[in-house]
Design a protein around this motif. Structure first.
Motif, PDB file in Angstrom:
ATOM      1  N   TYR A 135      -6.457  -5.185 -19.236  1.00 20.74           N
ATOM      2  CA  TYR A 135      -5.114  -5.528 -18.627  1.00 20.74           C
ATOM      3  C   TYR A 135      -4.849  -5.817 -17.159  1.00 20.74           C
ATOM      4  N   SER A 136      -3.879  -6.899 -17.191  1.00 17.81           N
ATOM      5  CA  SER A 136      -3.920  -6.918 -15.694  1.00 17.81           C
ATOM      6  C   SER A 136      -2.219  -7.938 -15.702  1.00 17.81           C
ATOM      7  N   PHE A 137      -0.991  -7.274 -14.722  1.00 16.80           N
ATOM      8  CA  PHE A 137      -0.058  -7.941 -15.402  1.00 16.80           C
ATOM      9  C   PHE A 137       0.928  -7.647 -14.089  1.00 16.80           C
ATOM     10  N   GLN A 138       1.722  -6.968 -13.500  1.00 16.68           N
ATOM     11  CA  GLN A 138       2.452  -6.057 -12.632  1.00 16.68           C
ATOM     12  C   GLN A 138       2.300  -5.451 -12.201  1.00 16.68           C
ATOM     13  N   ALA A 139       1.558  -5.017 -10.863  1.00 19.05           N
ATOM     14  CA  ALA A 139       1.356  -3.517  -9.926  1.00 19.05           C
ATOM     15  C   ALA A 139       2.090  -3.686  -8.539  1.00 19.05           C
ATOM     16  N   ALA A 140       2.088  -2.735  -7.923  1.00 19.10           N
ATOM     17  CA  ALA A 140       2.978  -2.004  -7.046  1.00 19.10           C
ATOM     18  C   ALA A 140       2.029  -1.322  -5.636  1.00 19.10           C
ATOM     19  N   VAL A 141       2.650  -1.345  -4.622  1.00 21.87           N
ATOM     20  CA  VAL A 141       2.041  -0.599  -4.054  1.00 21.87           C
ATOM     21  C   VAL A 141       3.476   0.014  -2.612  1.00 21.87           C
ATOM     22  N   PHE A 142       3.796   1.415  -2.835  1.00 23.50           N
ATOM     23  CA  PHE A 142       4.562   2.190  -1.933  1.00 23.50           C
ATOM     24  C   PHE A 142       3.390   2.240  -0.616  1.00 23.50           C
ATOM     25  N   THR A 143       4.217   1.286   0.621  1.00 22.45           N
ATOM     26  CA  THR A 143       3.558   1.989   1.695  1.00 22.45           C
ATOM     27  C   THR A 143       4.362   2.026   3.203  1.00 22.45           C
ATOM     28  N   GLU A 144       4.092   2.407   4.378  1.00 24.56           N
ATOM     29  CA  GLU A 144       4.449   1.308   5.288  1.00 24.56           C
ATOM     30  C   GLU A 144       3.691   1.343   6.716  1.00 24.56           C
ATOM     31  N   ARG A 145       2.316   1.404   5.703  1.00 27.60           N
ATOM     32  CA  ARG A 145       1.276   0.780   6.778  1.00 27.60           C
ATOM     33  C   ARG A 145       0.895  -0.966   6.016  1.00 27.60           C
ATOM     34  N   LEU A 146       1.131  -1.537   7.406  1.00 27.05           N
ATOM     35  CA  LEU A 146       0.257  -3.257   6.761  1.00 27.05           C
ATOM     36  C   LEU A 146      -0.064  -3.385   6.728  1.00 27.05           C
ATOM     37  N   GLN A 147      -1.771  -2.694   6.709  1.00 22.67           N
ATOM     38  CA  GLN A 147      -2.891  -2.735   6.348  1.00 22.67           C
ATOM     39  C   GLN A 147      -3.197  -1.970   5.196  1.00 22.67           C
ATOM     40  N   ILE A 148      -2.412  -1.347   4.225  1.00 24.16           N
ATOM     41  CA  ILE A 148      -2.487  -0.727   2.965  1.00 24.16           C
ATOM     42  C   ILE A 148      -1.750  -1.730   1.962  1.00 24.16           C
ATOM     43  N   ALA A 149      -0.549  -2.038   2.647  1.00 24.62           N
ATOM     44  CA  ALA A 149       0.060  -3.029   1.957  1.00 24.62           C
ATOM     45  C   ALA A 149      -0.915  -4.354   1.764  1.00 24.62           C
ATOM     46  N   ASP A 150      -2.274  -4.729   2.905  1.00 22.69           N
ATOM     47  CA  ASP A 150      -3.115  -5.823   2.820  1.00 22.69           C
ATOM     48  C   ASP A 150      -3.473  -5.182   1.714  1.00 22.69           C
ATOM     49  N   ARG A 151      -4.812  -4.535   2.066  1.00 26.77           N
ATOM     50  CA  ARG A 151      -5.715  -4.504   0.982  1.00 26.77           C
ATOM     51  C   ARG A 151      -5.235  -4.144  -0.634  1.00 26.77           C
ATOM     52  N   CYS A 152      -3.970  -4.079  -0.741  1.00 25.12           N
ATOM     53  CA  CYS A 152      -3.538  -3.575  -1.990  1.00 25.12           C
ATOM     54  C   CYS A 152      -3.016  -4.770  -2.833  1.00 25.12           C
ATOM     55  N   VAL A 153      -2.751  -6.128  -1.647  1.00 21.28           N
ATOM     56  CA  VAL A 153      -2.524  -6.878  -2.058  1.00 21.28           C
ATOM     57  C   VAL A 153      -4.125  -7.580  -2.780  1.00 21.28           C
ATOM     58  N   GLU A 154      -4.146  -7.732  -1.671  1.00 23.54           N
ATOM     59  CA  GLU A 154      -5.970  -8.284  -1.986  1.00 23.54           C
ATOM     60  C   GLU A 154      -6.619  -7.754  -3.401  1.00 23.54           C
ATOM     61  N   ARG A 155      -6.720  -6.529  -3.814  1.00 24.75           N
ATOM     62  CA  ARG A 155      -7.994  -5.602  -4.780  1.00 24.75           C
ATOM     63  C   ARG A 155      -7.269  -5.229  -6.300  1.00 24.75           C
ATOM     64  N   LEU A 156      -6.022  -5.114  -5.237  1.00 23.05           N
ATOM     65  CA  LEU A 156      -5.376  -4.817  -7.273  1.00 23.05           C
ATOM     66  C   LEU A 156      -4.746  -5.712  -8.186  1.00 23.05           C
ATOM     67  N   SER A 157      -5.699  -5.879  -9.381  1.00 22.14           N
ATOM     68  CA  SER A 157      -5.716  -6.826 -10.601  1.00 22.14           C
ATOM     69  C   SER A 157      -4.526  -7.083 -10.915  1.00 22.14           C
ATOM     70  N   GLY A 158      -4.103  -8.267 -10.157  1.00 21.44           N
ATOM     71  CA  GLY A 158      -2.523  -8.368 -11.234  1.00 21.44           C
ATOM     72  C   GLY A 158      -2.245  -9.868 -10.702  1.00 21.44           C
ATOM     73  N   SER A 159      -1.067 -10.341 -11.088  1.00 18.84           N
ATOM     74  CA  SER A 159      -0.899 -11.526 -11.065  1.00 18.84           C
ATOM     75  C   SER A 159       0.126 -11.668 -10.637  1.00 18.84           C
ATOM     76  N   THR A 160       0.356 -10.104 -10.096  1.00 15.47           N
ATOM     77  CA  THR A 160       1.707 -10.245  -8.947  1.00 15.47           C
ATOM     78  C   THR A 160       1.484  -8.799  -8.610  1.00 15.47           C
ATOM     79  N   VAL A 161       1.667  -8.435  -7.239  1.00 14.88           N
ATOM     80  CA  VAL A 161       1.736  -6.947  -6.543  1.00 14.88           C
ATOM     81  C   VAL A 161       2.653  -6.922  -5.200  1.00 14.88           C
TER      82      VAL A 161
END
Length: 459
Positions: A388-414
């Protein structure tokens, strides 16, 4: 034949609708095709705008009645049913906004010598008869998302509501009639599944809009007539990654909303939460305390936060899935029990097996699973391992972790620092892989229903 509509909370009959048989649908499809083929019969854009504006005004006048109907037939808590009604009104208004903003575009022709001496532009035309099949969990707003764009773009539409929640659909169609839409342009079509399949796969259907289970959606898509366009919206098992050191105060309330809104009966409901292993005991305890505090009961009461599942059989299924997960090693942190035949307590499971149904399939119930992870990359890999690949999310205070999850999480929206069940009606909303095909959202659906035609003139 009729459908009896039951209140999912107390199983009392609150209404019924007569089913439509194939001979009448066959006639309606003929009418729809004839309307589309006769350009003199097309409703002028300004009249479509006026109809939609009047429909929106009527919905505003009846907002509380519509919200109570959603709560009674679908089991959605009244506070959330009111929010759905407001969104449905906005969806109708968005159709009008998109008509004002829509249009064609100029295509440059002289970019090469071959195109020199030509001018080109596009304009939009209605695609033809639309058949829409909808789901129970948002019985008014989903209909507005499927039928509103068809009316706006000038497509005749036949709409089949979910068997459990046809009353909201019927109300919406009747409001369109009252607003001035001729009934030939929009038909309310409660029918059996075999008749629905015949309607969907008929070659007169130009566009098929489906919201529901992946099993049914992909099956129907495989049987469409050649040339029929399609949009499918299914579900998933939405993942959320919580980075180390993030304040739980900022995360827990969001996950409680995203996981237990409408008792988890949402296609992008928070289902799998990944937490640093060292923080797992405290995090799970806080999430469990929040789940235990949620008020479960009659959806028509103001204080209710979680209502019933749509059918008692769904309570049986969720109960069996949770029991199997616990039997195979999951720790039950909250809930894990039914409350009578129609309610299931908001449940938090800790580290269920990765091959358990609660870990691999869409629960579509009030169950949130929490897993410990040793590295962000391991969490991302586990989040992405399902089809499945729909919406995914990350909670973080670190920009580099946000960027990594946005790039690598499978989803049409992160989503960053928000839960996966967030949506507004003008944004693109799309499932990838098994989760769907095409893009929802009012403007995107209108574009699908009004493809561009290009004109090229040679000077």
């Amino acid at each position: 034949m009729t459908w009896q509509v039951l209140n999912p909370y107390d199983q009392e009959c609150i209404g019924s609708v007569d089913l439509v048989e194939w001979p009448l649908i066959d006639r309606w499809l003929d009418e729809a095709r004839a309307l589309h083929e006769d350009r003199r019969a097309w409703i002028p854009v300004h009249e479509r705008i006026a109809i939609l504006q009047r429909a929106g005004a009527l919905m505003r006048e009846r907002a509380e009645t519509l919200a109570m109907q959603i709560a009674r037939e679908g089991g959605k808590p009244l506070v959330d049913a009111r929010a759905e009604t407001s969104r449905a009104i906005q969806s109708v208004e968005l159709c009008v906004h998109e008509l004002f903003a829509s249009g064609g575009r100029q295509i440059p022709m002289d970019l090469t010598e071959a195109g020199a001496g030509r001018r080109a532009y596009t304009f939009r035309e209605p695609i033809g008869p639309v058949v829409a099949i909808s789901a129970f969990n948002h019985p008014l707003n989903l209909i507005a998302h499927q039928v509103g764009p068809a009316v706006a773009t000038g497509c005749p539409v036949l709409v089949k509501p979910a068997k459990d929640t046809p009353l909201s659909c019927k109300s919406f169609v009747e409001i369109l009639y009252e607003a001035g839409l001729d009934e030939h342009w929009c038909r309310f079509v409660p029918c059996t599944n075999d008749v629905a399949e015949q309607m969907v796969t008929d070659p007169r259907t130009a566009f098929f809009s489906f919201i529901g289970s992946a099993r049914v959606g992909w099956m129907l898509r495989s049987r469409l007539a050649p040339g029929t366009r399609v949009a499918l919206e299914h579900g998933g098992a939405a993942p959320v990654i919580v980075d180390e050191g993030v304040s739980h105060e900022n995360v827990i309330p969001s996950l409680l909303k995203g996981g237990f809104y409408h008792s988890g009966q949402v296609c992008v409901s928070v289902q799998r939460v990944f937490v640093p292993r060292a923080e797992l005991p405290d995090f799970a305890a806080e999430l469990a305390a929040g789940a235990e505090a949620l008020r479960v009961g009659d959806p028509t009461e103001e204080e209710t936060q979680c209502g019933p599942l749509i059918r008692p059989a769904e309570v049986d299924r969720v109960e069996a899935w949770v029991a199997a997960a616990v039997e195979n090693g999951a720790r039950l942190a909250a809930g894990g029990k039914r409350i009578g035949p129609t309610l299931y307590h908001p449940t938090v499971l800790v580290d269920p097996p990765r091959d358990a149904k609660v870990s691999r399939e869409e629960v579509f119930g009030p169950v949130v699973c929490v897993y410990g992870y040793d590295s962000i990359d391991a969490a991302i890999a586990q989040a992405n391992e399902l089809p499945y690949s729909f919406q995914a999310a990350v909670f973080t205070e670190r920009l580099q972790i946000a960027d990594r999850c946005v790039e690598r999480l499978s989803g049409s929206t992160v989503l960053v620092n928000d839960h996966t069940a967030f949506r507004v009606d003008w944004m693109p909303f799309a499932g990838r892989r098994h989760s769907g095909l095409g893009t929802g959202g009012v403007g995107y659906t209108m574009a699908d229903m009004s493809p561009e035609k290009m004109v090229i003139t040679k000077r």
